[in-house]
Write a protein that holds these residues in place. Structure first.
Motif, PDB file in Angstrom:
ATOM      1  N   SER A   1      -4.447  -3.060  -4.419  1.00 62.06           N
ATOM      2  CA  SER A   1      -5.665  -2.560  -3.763  1.00 62.06           C
ATOM      3  C   SER A   1      -5.790  -1.042  -3.855  1.00 62.06           C
ATOM      4  CB  SER A   1      -5.686  -2.996  -2.294  1.00 62.06           C
ATOM      5  OG  SER A   1      -4.713  -2.303  -1.528  1.00 62.06           O
ATOM      6  N   VAL A   2      -4.663  -0.353  -3.904  1.00 61.09           N
ATOM      7  CA  VAL A   2      -4.698   1.107  -3.990  1.00 61.09           C
ATOM      8  C   VAL A   2      -5.254   1.560  -5.332  1.00 61.09           C
ATOM      9  CG1 VAL A   2      -3.311   3.217  -3.848  1.00 61.09           C
ATOM     10  CG2 VAL A   2      -2.735   1.257  -2.417  1.00 61.09           C
ATOM     11  N   THR A   3      -5.034   0.756  -6.379  1.00 62.68           N
ATOM     12  CA  THR A   3      -5.491   1.144  -7.719  1.00 62.68           C
ATOM     13  C   THR A   3      -6.988   0.945  -7.915  1.00 62.68           C
ATOM     14  OG1 THR A   3      -5.136  -1.031  -8.764  1.00 62.68           O
ATOM     15  CG2 THR A   3      -3.230   0.444  -8.600  1.00 62.68           C
TER      16      THR A   3
ATOM     17  N   PHE B   1      -9.034  -1.786   3.499  1.00 62.25           N
ATOM     18  CA  PHE B   1      -8.616  -2.861   2.598  1.00 62.25           C
ATOM     19  C   PHE B   1      -9.740  -3.858   2.364  1.00 62.25           C
ATOM     20  CE2 PHE B   1      -6.831  -7.171   2.104  1.00 62.25           C
ATOM     21  CZ  PHE B   1      -6.166  -6.995   0.891  1.00 62.25           C
TER      22      PHE B   1
ATOM     23  N   VAL C   1       0.836  -1.205   0.000  1.00 57.30           N
ATOM     24  CA  VAL C   1       0.000   0.000   0.000  1.00 57.30           C
ATOM     25  C   VAL C   1       0.869   1.252   0.000  1.00 57.30           C
ATOM     26  CG1 VAL C   1      -1.663   1.348   1.344  1.00 57.30           C
ATOM     27  CG2 VAL C   1      -1.970  -1.126   1.106  1.00 57.30           C
TER      28      VAL C   1
ATOM     29  N   ALA D   1       0.507   4.296  -2.624  1.00 57.12           N
ATOM     30  CA  ALA D   1      -0.241   5.415  -2.052  1.00 57.12           C
ATOM     31  C   ALA D   1       0.649   6.533  -1.531  1.00 57.12           C
ATOM     32  CB  ALA D   1      -1.140   4.906  -0.918  1.00 57.12           C
TER      33      ALA D   1
ATOM     34  N   PRO E   1     -10.043   5.266  -3.958  1.00 56.07           N
ATOM     35  CA  PRO E   1      -9.613   5.895  -2.711  1.00 56.07           C
ATOM     36  C   PRO E   1     -10.078   5.113  -1.486  1.00 56.07           C
ATOM     37  CG  PRO E   1     -11.433   7.107  -3.706  1.00 56.07           C
ATOM     38  CD  PRO E   1     -10.998   6.099  -4.713  1.00 56.07           C
ATOM     39  N   ALA E   2      -9.314   5.251  -0.403  1.00 59.77           N
ATOM     40  CA  ALA E   2      -9.655   4.565   0.852  1.00 59.77           C
ATOM     41  C   ALA E   2     -11.002   5.026   1.368  1.00 59.77           C
ATOM     42  CB  ALA E   2      -8.573   4.822   1.892  1.00 59.77           C
TER      43      ALA E   2
ATOM     44  N   SER F   1      -8.509  -4.647  -9.523  1.00 54.07           N
ATOM     45  CA  SER F   1      -7.498  -3.598  -9.594  1.00 54.07           C
ATOM     46  C   SER F   1      -7.295  -3.102 -11.020  1.00 54.07           C
ATOM     47  CB  SER F   1      -6.165  -4.121  -9.037  1.00 54.07           C
ATOM     48  OG  SER F   1      -5.637  -5.142  -9.887  1.00 54.07           O
TER      49      SER F   1
END
Length: 460
Positions: free
Chosen positions: A264-266, A279, A53, A57, A269-270, A191
């Motif tokens: 997961s970042v792709t 996550f 991450v 990020a 946004p969180a 993703s």
């Protein structure tokens, strides 16, 4: 000296006696293949995911740039783990006892103290936080009660010692492997590997080197533990199989979950300030709950090793307790300290974790430089007579470690609270403290002590 270990034998539900004494031949047991799950299970947890991450990020890497940086950093750490793990069965002593060769009996107290504090307490706290967040999200209870549950569980495993720790890693392995394999498939399918780098990340070569450094810090963070989990194997155990199974478990588990974290970042946004919640929000409800449970189990698997080896390192500093279970007693103390540090870190887990990973790499780079060069110089020579000799000194290793640590941090560290002088002039360097520390320590050690060590015999 080995009577207590004879009573311990292969018993699982029994407190491992003693401290850092050598394991006699008649008390050895196990096979190299067990090392695969010993080093896979503790890395199937959220702390590993978060390394990935960070690479996307925070460090501003694209997914494929992150893949390369994470593989390089983890590969370097796994390579060192191979070398150190392979040596354990021959001598039957913990890793920090073997470290006395490069630093001397008393000089070794400094790296042993670093390990006790940063690994036995620092890593313990770091993984406890991720496990606490997972339980908090899964059961809807507060982070603090969740932290208490996690700390009690992992301290109990480490208290009993080597055999129970190994057994727990074995039985946790299939559960964690299945859950995280399914999670990986789902996350990767959602993703966008071709997504552009985040606009406010570090980016460029600096971001890439930070990715390599963070991945190395995570993987190499296990190297001071290496021989702790191979010393019970019979002395004639194949060295290459020992090193291969240990390093393969470390590399495969770390790279897999780090790539899942980067991917997961792709996705987008969180959705939460709770990192584990953010996550698992990308997963179907049932799988999300199973992943949270696996994250908590993985945290316990990691910290069983962290607090066990941290306590082992503490006994190597030179402190002794008038009880046959001195290692177990120290575990309890580390559990309390780790809980307090984790409680403090709950407020800003992400920032604390990022800084901690790099700081771990800062001292392990110089330590590995001395230990690996010393091991090469002593190849084929008897060393047993030096390991517990209080009069044995090697201040060349101590000096190389301190010089490399100071020089590398002052010039090349890249932390929020302190930026090295070289990095201020050339920000594109990112953070290469660990590389510089390793090279400087190895070079200085050869210059100061190389000739002496090469001609030294264990005639004590």
């Amino acid at each position: 000296m080995d009577t207590a270990h004879g009573e311990y034998g292969t018993r699982v539900i029994a407190v491992e006696p003693g401290g850092n004494e050598p394991i006699a031949a008649e008390h050895r047991h196990g096979r190299p293949r067990q090392l695969f799950w010993t080093w896979t299970s503790p890395n199937l947890e959220f702390a590993t995911i978060f390394v990935g991450v960070l690479s996307v990020a925070v460090y501003g890497m694209t997914f494929w740039q992150a893949v390369l940086g994470l593989a390089v950093g983890t590969g370097l750490g796994a390579g060192a783990h191979y070398v150190l793990s392979a040596r354990g069965p021959l001598h039957g002593v913990p890793q920090m006892v073997l470290g006395r060769l490069g630093f001397g009996y008393r000089g070794n107290a400094l790296p042993a103290a670093f390990m006790s504090i940063m690994c036995g307490v620092g890593w313990f706290a770091t993984n406890s936080v991720s496990g606490a967040f997972a339980l908090s999200t899964l059961f809807g209870i507060g982070p603090l009660p969740s932290l208490v549950i996690v700390v009690l569980a992992q301290t109990a495993f480490a208290f009993f010692g080597h055999n129970l720790v190994q057994a727990f890693e074995k039985f946790a392995f299939p559960v964690l492997a299945v859950v995280f394999a399914v999670t990986a498939v789902v996350v990767l399918s959602k993703s966008d590997p071709g997504a552009a780098a985040v606009p406010d990340g570090v980016g460029g070569m600096g971001g890439f080197l930070l990715t390599v450094g963070t991945a190395f810090g995570y993987a190499a963070g296990w190297t001071p533990y290496a021989a702790d989990y191979t010393r019970y194997l019979p002395a004639d155990t194949n060295r290459h199989r020992t090193g291969l199974f240990a390093s393969a478990g470390l590399f495969v588990s770390c790279v897999l979950l780090e790539l899942v974290g980067a991917a997961s970042v792709t996705i987008g946004p969180a959705t939460s300030d709770n990192p584990t919640d953010a996550f698992t929000s990308n997963l179907p409800s049932l799988l999300g709950d199973l992943t949270l449970l696996a994250i908590a189990i993985g945290a316990v698997a990691a910290n069983a090793l962290n607090v066990y080896s941290g306590a082992m390192a503490f006994t190597t500093i030179g402190f002794t307790l008038p009880v046959k279970t001195q290692r177990a007693v120290v575990v309890v103390g580390f559990g309390v300290l780790g809980f307090l540090v984790a409680w403090w870190a709950l407020a800003d887990a992400a920032a604390s974790y990022e800084a901690f990973l790099l700081v771990v790499a800062y001292w392990i780079g110089p330590w590995l430089g001395v230990v690996l060069v010393d091991q090469y110089l002593r190849r084929g020579k008897p060393i047993a007579g030096l390991l517990y000799d209080k009069s044995y000194s090697n201040w060349g290793g101590f000096a190389a470690f301190v010089i490399a640590l100071v020089v590398s941090v002052l010039l090349f560290s890249n932390q929020e609270r302190f930026v090295g002088y070289a990095v201020r002039a050339v920000p594109e360097l990112g953070d290469i403290t660990f590389f510089v520390g390793f090279v400087v320590a190895a070079t200085v050690y050869v210059a100061i002590a190389g000739k002496t060590v090469s001609g030294q015999e264990s005639a004590r």
